[in-house]
Motif scaffolding. Structure first.
Motif, short mmCIF file in Angstrom:
data_model
loop_
_atom_site.label_atom_id
_atom_site.label_comp_id
_atom_site.label_asym_id
_atom_site.label_seq_id
_atom_site.Cartn_x
_atom_site.Cartn_y
_atom_site.Cartn_z
N TYR A 149 0.83 -1.20 0.00
CA TYR A 149 0.00 0.00 0.00
C TYR A 149 0.86 1.25 0.00
N ASN A 150 1.87 1.26 0.84
CA ASN A 150 2.73 2.43 0.95
C ASN A 150 3.65 2.58 -0.26
N TYR A 151 4.27 1.47 -0.68
CA TYR A 151 5.22 1.54 -1.78
C TYR A 151 4.54 2.00 -3.07
N ALA A 152 3.34 1.49 -3.30
CA ALA A 152 2.63 1.83 -4.53
C ALA A 152 1.85 3.13 -4.40
N GLU A 153 1.98 3.79 -3.26
CA GLU A 153 1.31 5.06 -3.01
C GLU A 153 -0.19 4.96 -3.25
N LYS A 154 -0.79 3.91 -2.65
CA LYS A 154 -2.22 3.68 -2.83
C LYS A 154 -3.06 4.63 -1.98
N GLY A 155 -2.42 5.55 -1.24
CA GLY A 155 -3.17 6.43 -0.37
C GLY A 155 -3.86 7.57 -1.10
N ILE A 156 -3.76 7.62 -2.42
CA ILE A 156 -4.43 8.67 -3.18
C ILE A 156 -5.32 8.02 -4.23
N THR A 157 -6.58 8.34 -4.22
CA THR A 157 -7.51 7.77 -5.19
C THR A 157 -7.44 8.54 -6.49
N LYS A 158 -8.15 8.07 -7.47
CA LYS A 158 -8.20 8.76 -8.75
C LYS A 158 -8.85 10.14 -8.62
N LYS A 159 -9.70 10.29 -7.62
CA LYS A 159 -10.38 11.57 -7.40
C LYS A 159 -9.55 12.52 -6.55
N GLY A 160 -8.34 12.11 -6.22
CA GLY A 160 -7.46 12.98 -5.46
C GLY A 160 -7.74 13.04 -3.98
N VAL A 161 -8.53 12.11 -3.49
CA VAL A 161 -8.86 12.08 -2.07
C VAL A 161 -7.86 11.21 -1.33
N ASN A 162 -7.27 11.74 -0.27
CA ASN A 162 -6.31 10.97 0.51
C ASN A 162 -7.03 9.93 1.36
N VAL A 163 -6.56 8.71 1.30
CA VAL A 163 -7.11 7.63 2.11
C VAL A 163 -5.95 6.96 2.83
N SER A 164 -5.94 7.03 4.13
CA SER A 164 -4.85 6.44 4.89
C SER A 164 -4.96 4.92 4.87
N LEU A 165 -3.86 4.27 5.18
CA LEU A 165 -3.88 2.81 5.31
C LEU A 165 -4.86 2.40 6.39
N ALA A 166 -4.90 3.15 7.48
CA ALA A 166 -5.82 2.83 8.58
C ALA A 166 -7.27 2.88 8.11
N ASP A 167 -7.62 3.91 7.32
CA ASP A 167 -8.99 4.01 6.81
C ASP A 167 -9.32 2.82 5.91
N PHE A 168 -8.36 2.45 5.08
CA PHE A 168 -8.58 1.31 4.19
C PHE A 168 -8.77 0.02 4.98
N GLU A 169 -7.93 -0.18 5.99
CA GLU A 169 -8.01 -1.42 6.76
C GLU A 169 -9.33 -1.54 7.51
N GLU A 170 -9.87 -0.41 7.96
CA GLU A 170 -11.11 -0.45 8.73
C GLU A 170 -12.34 -0.69 7.87
N ASN A 171 -12.22 -0.40 6.55
CA ASN A 171 -13.33 -0.69 5.63
C ASN A 171 -12.81 -0.72 4.19
N PRO A 172 -12.16 -1.82 3.79
CA PRO A 172 -11.55 -1.87 2.45
C PRO A 172 -12.57 -1.79 1.32
N TRP A 173 -13.82 -2.17 1.57
CA TRP A 173 -14.83 -2.17 0.52
C TRP A 173 -15.35 -0.76 0.22
N LYS A 174 -15.01 0.19 1.05
CA LYS A 174 -15.48 1.56 0.90
C LYS A 174 -14.71 2.31 -0.18
N TYR A 175 -13.52 1.76 -0.56
CA TYR A 175 -12.62 2.50 -1.46
C TYR A 175 -12.27 1.69 -2.70
#
Length: 371
Positions: A149-175
Motif C-alpha cells: 500500500y505504501n510503496y505503490a502510493e495507494k493512499g491517493i484515489t483517482k479523485k485525489g482524495v487521501n485515504v490512509s492505510l488505517a482508513d482502508f483497513e477499517e473498511n476496504p470495501w469503501k474505497y
C-alpha cells in the motif's frame, strides 16, 4: 510321481512368495528412506538416498513483490554468476518476466528464473530441466498490505482524495477506486478455478504444495534461508545476504515504506483483510506451518546450522552495511563493483548491496550477451 510334482510346485510357489515378500520389504525400506528425506527436508531433489547431495543448478523462484524477494534474488544472482549459470532475464527496461518470455525461450539452455514472475506452470515445465527446484515466498498478509500500500502510493484515489492505510483497513470495501488487489500474493502462483470457496482454496493450496519444493516465509527470513540452503546443497557463504530493505533505504534510492501506519484496531483490520483476501491468508498460514514442520523435523541439526549461520550473517552484515564505497548507485560505484576482483575484501559486500536491476543490467546481461 504325482506327489513329487505337487511337492515341487509347492516349493516353487513358496520360493516365489518368499522372493516377493523380501522384495516388498526392500521396496518398503527404500520408500521409508525417501519418506525420511522428504519429511526432513521437503522434496529435496538434490538429495540422494546415501545422504549426499549435489548442489542445485536449476531453479525457478517466484519473486512476489514486497516479500523480501530482492534479498533472495541476490543470493541466486551471486551463485549463478559465480558458477556461470544461464539466467532467463527480463527484457531490457521491463521489471518482470511474462509468459511470452518463457515461451519464446523453450528449447534454450536456462538454469535460473529468479526475477518477478508468475508461476506459468505449463511453459516453465517445457523450458526448465526436469531436476529444477521450484521455490516461492510469502509474507504475513497484514505486513504485506502495509508494504504494498505504501510503496505503490495507494493512499491517493483517482479523485485525489487521501485515504490512509488505517482508513482502508477499517473498511476496504469503501474505497474501490484504490484498486488494492485482493489475494495479490497468491495470484503469483496461479488462479482459482472454482472461486474462493473453502474447497477451491484447499485444492489451490494443495496444488501449489505439490509443485513447489519450498515456500519461504519473509517473516522468518533467517530460518527460511537456512532451510533453503539445505535444499539447494549450497554452502553457508553462498546463502549469506544483506537485507535489501536496509541496503536500499535512503542512499540507494528506494521509496520509503513508512509513509502510512496501521490502524490502532488491528483486530478489526485483520478480520476485514481475511475476508478481503482469504486465499492469501490461507496460503500464508498453510506454508508457514509447513516451514516450521520441516524445521522441527530436522531437530538439533537445524539448530546447530542456524546458530552457525546466524553468527556468520551478523559478522558479515555489520561489515557490509557500512562499506564506505556504497554511497549510492553512482556510475563510479557501479563500475568499481563490475571491475572488482573476486579476491577483494569487499567483493562479497559489494555484490550483496547491488540491487537486482543493476545486477542484471551491468553484470548478468553483458555476461550472457543479451540485449
Amino acid at each position: 510321481m504325482a506327489n513329487l510334482t505337487q511337492i515341487r510346485i509347492f516349493l516353487l510357489l513358496g520360493a516365489t512368495f518368499l522372493f516377493l515378500y523380501l522384495l516388498g520389504c526392500l521396496f518398503d525400506a527404500d520408500v521409508n528412506v525417501v519418506k525420511s528425506i522428504h519429511s526432513t527436508y521437503g522434496h529435496f531433489g538434490s538429495t540422494t538416498r546415501r545422504g549426499k547431495c549435489t548442489p542445485a543448478r536449476n531453479i525457478v523462484f517466484i519473486k512476489v513483490p514486497k516479500c523480501g524477494g530482492s534479498t533472495i534474488t541476490n543470493i541466486f544472482q551471486r551463485y549463478g554468476e559465480k558458477h556461470n549459470l544461464s539466467f532467463l532475464l527480463p527484457r531490457a527496461g521491463i521489471p518482470s518476466i511474462d509468459a511470452s518470455d518463457i515461451r519464446d525461450h523453450i528449447g534454450d539452455a536456462v538454469n535460473l528464473i529468479v526475477n518477478h514472475v508468475h508461476f506459468y506452470e505449463k511453459f516453465m515445465k517445457q523450458l526448465m530441466p526436469r531436476d529444477t527446484l521450484y521455490i516461492g515466498v510469502l509474507r504475513n498478509p497484514m505486513g504485506y498490505l502495509k508494504s504494498y500500500y505504501n510503496y505503490a502510493e495507494k493512499g491517493i484515489t483517482k479523485k485525489g482524495v487521501n485515504v490512509s492505510l488505517a482508513d482502508f483497513e477499517e473498511n476496504p470495501w469503501k474505497y474501490p477506486d484504490l484498486k488494492v488487489r485482493q489475494n495479490r500474493q497468491s495470484s503469483f502462483y496461479g488462479a482459482l478455478d472454482k472461486g474462493a470457496t473453502p474447497k477451491g482454496i484447499e485444492e489451490f493450496i494443495l496444488h501449489v504444495d505439490s509443485k513447489f519444493n519450498l515456500i519461504l516465509i519473509t517473516d522468518h527470513m533467517k530460518e527460511s534461508i537456512v532451510l533453503l540452503g539445505e535444499l539447494l546443497c549450497w554452502s553457508m557463504e553462498d546463502m549469506l545476504y544483506v537485507s535489501h530493505k536496509v541496503s536500499t533505504d535512503g542512499q540507494l534510492g528506494e521509496k520509503s515504506t513508512t509513509s502510512f501506519e496501521h490502524t490502532t484496531n488491528m483486530a478489526l483490520a485483520e478480520r476485514n483483510y481475511r475476508i478481503y483476501s482469504p486465499l492469501d491468508y490461507a496460503m500464508f498460514e498453510f506454508f508457514n506451518k509447513t516451514l516450521w514442520r520441516k524445521i522441527s523435523a530436522m531437530g538439533k541439526s537445524f539448530d546447530d546450522k542456524f546458530r552457525k549461520f546466524d553468527a556468520m550473517l551478523n559478522n558479515l552484515q555489520n561489515r557490509c552495511r557500512y562499506t564506505s564505497e556504497s554511497l549510492g548507485l553512482s556510475d563510479e560505484y557501479i563500475q568499481s563493483v563490475i571491475k572488482e576482483d573476486s579476491d577483494s575484501e569487499d567483493y562479497l559486500c559489494h555484490r550483496m548491496l547491488l540491487p537486482s536491476t543493476q545486477y542484471i543490467e551491468y553484470i548478468l546481461r553483458p555476461k550472457q550477451n543479451i540485449i
